[in-house]
Design a protein around this motif. Structure first.
Motif, PDB file in Angstrom:
ATOM      1  N   LYS A  94     -18.222  36.437 -31.658  1.00 25.06           N
ATOM      2  CA  LYS A  94     -19.167  35.617 -32.422  1.00 25.06           C
ATOM      3  C   LYS A  94     -18.639  35.343 -33.832  1.00 25.06           C
ATOM      4  O   LYS A  94     -18.741  34.219 -34.336  1.00 25.06           O
ATOM      5  CB  LYS A  94     -20.532  36.311 -32.492  1.00 25.06           C
ATOM      6  N   LEU A  95     -18.088  36.374 -34.472  1.00 25.63           N
ATOM      7  CA  LEU A  95     -17.530  36.201 -35.818  1.00 25.63           C
ATOM      8  C   LEU A  95     -16.353  35.228 -35.795  1.00 25.63           C
ATOM      9  O   LEU A  95     -16.192  34.402 -36.699  1.00 25.63           O
ATOM     10  CB  LEU A  95     -17.083  37.552 -36.377  1.00 25.63           C
ATOM     11  N   ASN A  96     -15.553  35.325 -34.754  1.00 23.60           N
ATOM     12  CA  ASN A  96     -14.401  34.439 -34.617  1.00 23.60           C
ATOM     13  C   ASN A  96     -14.854  32.995 -34.378  1.00 23.60           C
ATOM     14  O   ASN A  96     -14.294  32.053 -34.949  1.00 23.60           O
ATOM     15  CB  ASN A  96     -13.521  34.911 -33.463  1.00 23.60           C
ATOM     16  N   ASN A  97     -15.877  32.819 -33.539  1.00 24.16           N
ATOM     17  CA  ASN A  97     -16.398  31.476 -33.259  1.00 24.16           C
ATOM     18  C   ASN A  97     -16.997  30.823 -34.496  1.00 24.16           C
ATOM     19  O   ASN A  97     -16.978  29.599 -34.641  1.00 24.16           O
ATOM     20  CB  ASN A  97     -17.443  31.536 -32.136  1.00 24.16           C
ATOM     21  N   LYS A  98     -17.546  31.651 -35.383  1.00 23.52           N
ATOM     22  CA  LYS A  98     -18.097  31.138 -36.636  1.00 23.52           C
ATOM     23  C   LYS A  98     -17.008  30.893 -37.685  1.00 23.52           C
ATOM     24  O   LYS A  98     -17.289  30.381 -38.776  1.00 23.52           O
ATOM     25  CB  LYS A  98     -19.130  32.123 -37.210  1.00 23.52           C
ATOM     26  N   GLY A  99     -15.776  31.290 -37.362  1.00 26.99           N
ATOM     27  CA  GLY A  99     -14.672  31.092 -38.299  1.00 26.99           C
ATOM     28  C   GLY A  99     -14.662  32.079 -39.445  1.00 26.99           C
ATOM     29  O   GLY A  99     -14.054  31.830 -40.493  1.00 26.99           O
ATOM     30  N   LEU A 100     -15.305  33.247 -39.253  1.00 22.06           N
ATOM     31  CA  LEU A 100     -15.430  34.228 -40.334  1.00 22.06           C
ATOM     32  C   LEU A 100     -14.303  35.259 -40.334  1.00 22.06           C
ATOM     33  O   LEU A 100     -14.125  35.977 -41.319  1.00 22.06           O
ATOM     34  CB  LEU A 100     -16.781  34.948 -40.239  1.00 22.06           C
ATOM     35  N   ILE A 101     -13.549  35.354 -39.220  1.00 26.06           N
ATOM     36  CA  ILE A 101     -12.450  36.320 -39.154  1.00 26.06           C
ATOM     37  C   ILE A 101     -11.200  35.635 -38.590  1.00 26.06           C
ATOM     38  O   ILE A 101     -11.278  34.567 -37.967  1.00 26.06           O
ATOM     39  CB  ILE A 101     -12.803  37.542 -38.270  1.00 26.06           C
ATOM     40  N   ILE A 102     -10.064  36.271 -38.828  1.00 25.73           N
ATOM     41  CA  ILE A 102      -8.798  35.821 -38.247  1.00 25.73           C
ATOM     42  C   ILE A 102      -8.054  37.040 -37.700  1.00 25.73           C
ATOM     43  O   ILE A 102      -8.273  38.166 -38.152  1.00 25.73           O
ATOM     44  CB  ILE A 102      -7.909  35.087 -39.277  1.00 25.73           C
ATOM     45  N   TYR A 103      -7.203  36.793 -36.722  1.00 32.38           N
ATOM     46  CA  TYR A 103      -6.384  37.849 -36.139  1.00 32.38           C
ATOM     47  C   TYR A 103      -4.926  37.636 -36.544  1.00 32.38           C
ATOM     48  O   TYR A 103      -4.435  36.512 -36.536  1.00 32.38           O
ATOM     49  CB  TYR A 103      -6.486  37.833 -34.609  1.00 32.38           C
ATOM     50  N   LYS A 104      -4.269  38.756 -36.895  1.00 33.93           N
ATOM     51  CA  LYS A 104      -2.847  38.701 -37.189  1.00 33.93           C
ATOM     52  C   LYS A 104      -2.124  39.788 -36.387  1.00 33.93           C
ATOM     53  O   LYS A 104      -2.679  40.870 -36.169  1.00 33.93           O
ATOM     54  CB  LYS A 104      -2.586  38.915 -38.684  1.00 33.93           C
ATOM     55  N   THR A 105      -0.912  39.488 -35.964  1.00 36.02           N
ATOM     56  CA  THR A 105      -0.127  40.466 -35.207  1.00 36.02           C
ATOM     57  C   THR A 105       0.453  41.508 -36.152  1.00 36.02           C
ATOM     58  O   THR A 105       0.978  41.180 -37.207  1.00 36.02           O
ATOM     59  CB  THR A 105       1.019  39.768 -34.447  1.00 36.02           C
ATOM     60  N   ASP A 106       0.339  42.776 -35.767  1.00 32.37           N
ATOM     61  CA  ASP A 106       0.878  43.870 -36.563  1.00 32.37           C
ATOM     62  C   ASP A 106       2.408  43.733 -36.656  1.00 32.37           C
ATOM     63  O   ASP A 106       3.085  43.443 -35.669  1.00 32.37           O
ATOM     64  CB  ASP A 106       0.509  45.214 -35.926  1.00 32.37           C
ATOM     65  N   LYS A 107       2.952  43.952 -37.846  1.00 33.31           N
ATOM     66  CA  LYS A 107       4.388  43.766 -38.059  1.00 33.31           C
ATOM     67  C   LYS A 107       5.224  44.790 -37.285  1.00 33.31           C
ATOM     68  O   LYS A 107       6.344  44.497 -36.852  1.00 33.31           O
ATOM     69  CB  LYS A 107       4.708  43.855 -39.556  1.00 33.31           C
ATOM     70  N   GLU A 108       4.686  45.993 -37.137  1.00 32.55           N
ATOM     71  CA  GLU A 108       5.453  47.051 -36.468  1.00 32.55           C
ATOM     72  C   GLU A 108       5.190  47.103 -34.965  1.00 32.55           C
ATOM     73  O   GLU A 108       6.082  47.441 -34.184  1.00 32.55           O
ATOM     74  CB  GLU A 108       5.134  48.402 -37.110  1.00 32.55           C
ATOM     75  N   ASP A 109       3.967  46.811 -34.562  1.00 36.78           N
ATOM     76  CA  ASP A 109       3.612  46.852 -33.142  1.00 36.78           C
ATOM     77  C   ASP A 109       3.041  45.496 -32.752  1.00 36.78           C
ATOM     78  O   ASP A 109       1.890  45.182 -33.042  1.00 36.78           O
ATOM     79  CB  ASP A 109       2.582  47.964 -32.892  1.00 36.78           C
ATOM     80  N   LYS A 110       3.837  44.671 -32.115  1.00 36.83           N
ATOM     81  CA  LYS A 110       3.447  43.300 -31.778  1.00 36.83           C
ATOM     82  C   LYS A 110       2.260  43.246 -30.810  1.00 36.83           C
ATOM     83  O   LYS A 110       1.619  42.206 -30.672  1.00 36.83           O
ATOM     84  CB  LYS A 110       4.637  42.553 -31.166  1.00 36.83           C
ATOM     85  N   ARG A 111       1.980  44.359 -30.133  1.00 35.44           N
ATOM     86  CA  ARG A 111       0.854  44.382 -29.197  1.00 35.44           C
ATOM     87  C   ARG A 111      -0.483  44.567 -29.917  1.00 35.44           C
ATOM     88  O   ARG A 111      -1.545  44.341 -29.340  1.00 35.44           O
ATOM     89  CB  ARG A 111       1.034  45.513 -28.182  1.00 35.44           C
ATOM     90  N   LYS A 112      -0.412  44.998 -31.172  1.00 35.35           N
ATOM     91  CA  LYS A 112      -1.622  45.320 -31.926  1.00 35.35           C
ATOM     92  C   LYS A 112      -2.081  44.119 -32.763  1.00 35.35           C
ATOM     93  O   LYS A 112      -1.280  43.484 -33.441  1.00 35.35           O
ATOM     94  CB  LYS A 112      -1.357  46.521 -32.838  1.00 35.35           C
TER      95      LYS A 112
END
Length: 317
Positions: free
Chosen positions: A77-95
């Protein structure tokens, strides 16, 4: 009769759920009143994300001890509202690391003063001595039924806003605000007449340079309201006019604060014998406020400067 109360301690879970749902509903009323697109059920996860410089899904779960499906649903819901973003962890690409977006940061700053007031009101409603949790719940629900939770919060916020408002004098840099606020108001209730356009486009020519005054209500760094004392003719008569408040800040009594400032300034600083104003009787709330401040109706001349005006009022000092 309240059946849940009759169940005593056996109804504790249901009582807590009812109170929770009631508070969430009332909090939503507060958000809606201030035109904030936010769901109170998203508060815990949104707050966790805002408190940290990047957080994972697992860290949210450990902090709140919510179920994973509940967290996933809220994040979606937060993502659909544009309130959060996801970034890939620099050390663990799966995170995936979760951050507030720019919109999320702006929303956060808008929500903070509301949260402060919600917190204050909840403390006020729950400040009670009791011998059991059920007894405390009884007292809390009695207060919630007696005194509107949402209205109490809204009134507190409005009072704080009014106290923070500063009345400032005209500067050339505020000419655009003077025009914009008034045109916005006129288009909402009437139309912009040629005389309005002329005066609003040239406030220094028609008001300031003729000995008149323009005042602005300033909240933080934003101009949210304006009013003018405009000279009429050559007899020292002044009109209280061009009062407008930003749509997002109406209902905070900013207009009344501007009016009181104008009246005091006209009486004590300018030493005027009276003020006049023109209005329209369909603006019932405005007419009520004018009468509250001592204005009385007087005959309106045939050549009124405003086509929309059907009432003229006067305040004698």
């Amino acid at each position: 009769m309240d059946a849940l109360r009759g169940f005593g301690e056996l109804g504790l879970g249901s009582r807590l759920k009812r109170v929770s749902e009631f508070v969430m509903k009332e909090t939503q009323i507060v958000y809606d009143h201030f035109n904030i697109d936010f769901d109170p059920y998203l508060f815990p996860i949104f707050k966790i994300i805002s408190n940290k410089d990047g957080v994972t899904n697992s860290e949210i779960q450990n902090s709140l001890q919510f179920s994973q499906p509940a967290i996933t649903q809220a994040l979606n819901k937060l993502n659909n509202k544009g309130l959060i973003i996801y970034k890939t962890d620099k050390e663990d690409k799966r995170k995936k690391i979760i951050y507030l977006s720019n919109k999320g940061q702006i929303t956060l700053e808008t929500l903070k003063p509301l949260w402060i007031n919600i917190d204050k009101v909840i403390k006020e409603y729950t400040l009670e001595s009791s011998s059991s949790l059920i007894e405390h719940l009884n007292a809390l629900e009695n207060k919630l039924n007696k005194k509107s939770f949402s209205k109490t919060i809204i009134d507190n916020i409005k009072m704080e806003v009014v106290q923070e408002i500063k009345i400032i004098n005209y500067k050339n840099e505020y000419a655009k605000d003077f025009y914009k606020l008034n045109v916005e108001w006129l288009k909402t209730f009437f139309v912009v007449e040629p005389y309005d356009e002329e005066v609003l486009s040239k406030p220094e020519t028609y008001i300031v340079n003729k000995g008149g005054h323009i005042f602005f209500a300033k909240l933080n760094n934003e101009i949210v309201g304006t009013v003018a004392l405009m000279p009429i003719g050559n007899e020292g008569l002044f009109e209280l006019t061009k009062m407008a408040v930003s749509p997002n800040h109406r209902g905070f009594k900013i207009g009344q604060k501007l009016m009181q400032y104008c009246i005091d300034f006209a009486k004590n600083e300018m030493k005027l014998p009276k003020l006049i104003l023109y209005s329209n009787t369909k603006l019932e709330n405005a007419i009520y406020i004018y009468r509250k401040y001592g204005f009385i109706e007087i005959p309106i001349q045939e050549n009124s400067p405003y086509k929309r005006s059907d009432i003229k009022m006067e305040l004698v000092f």
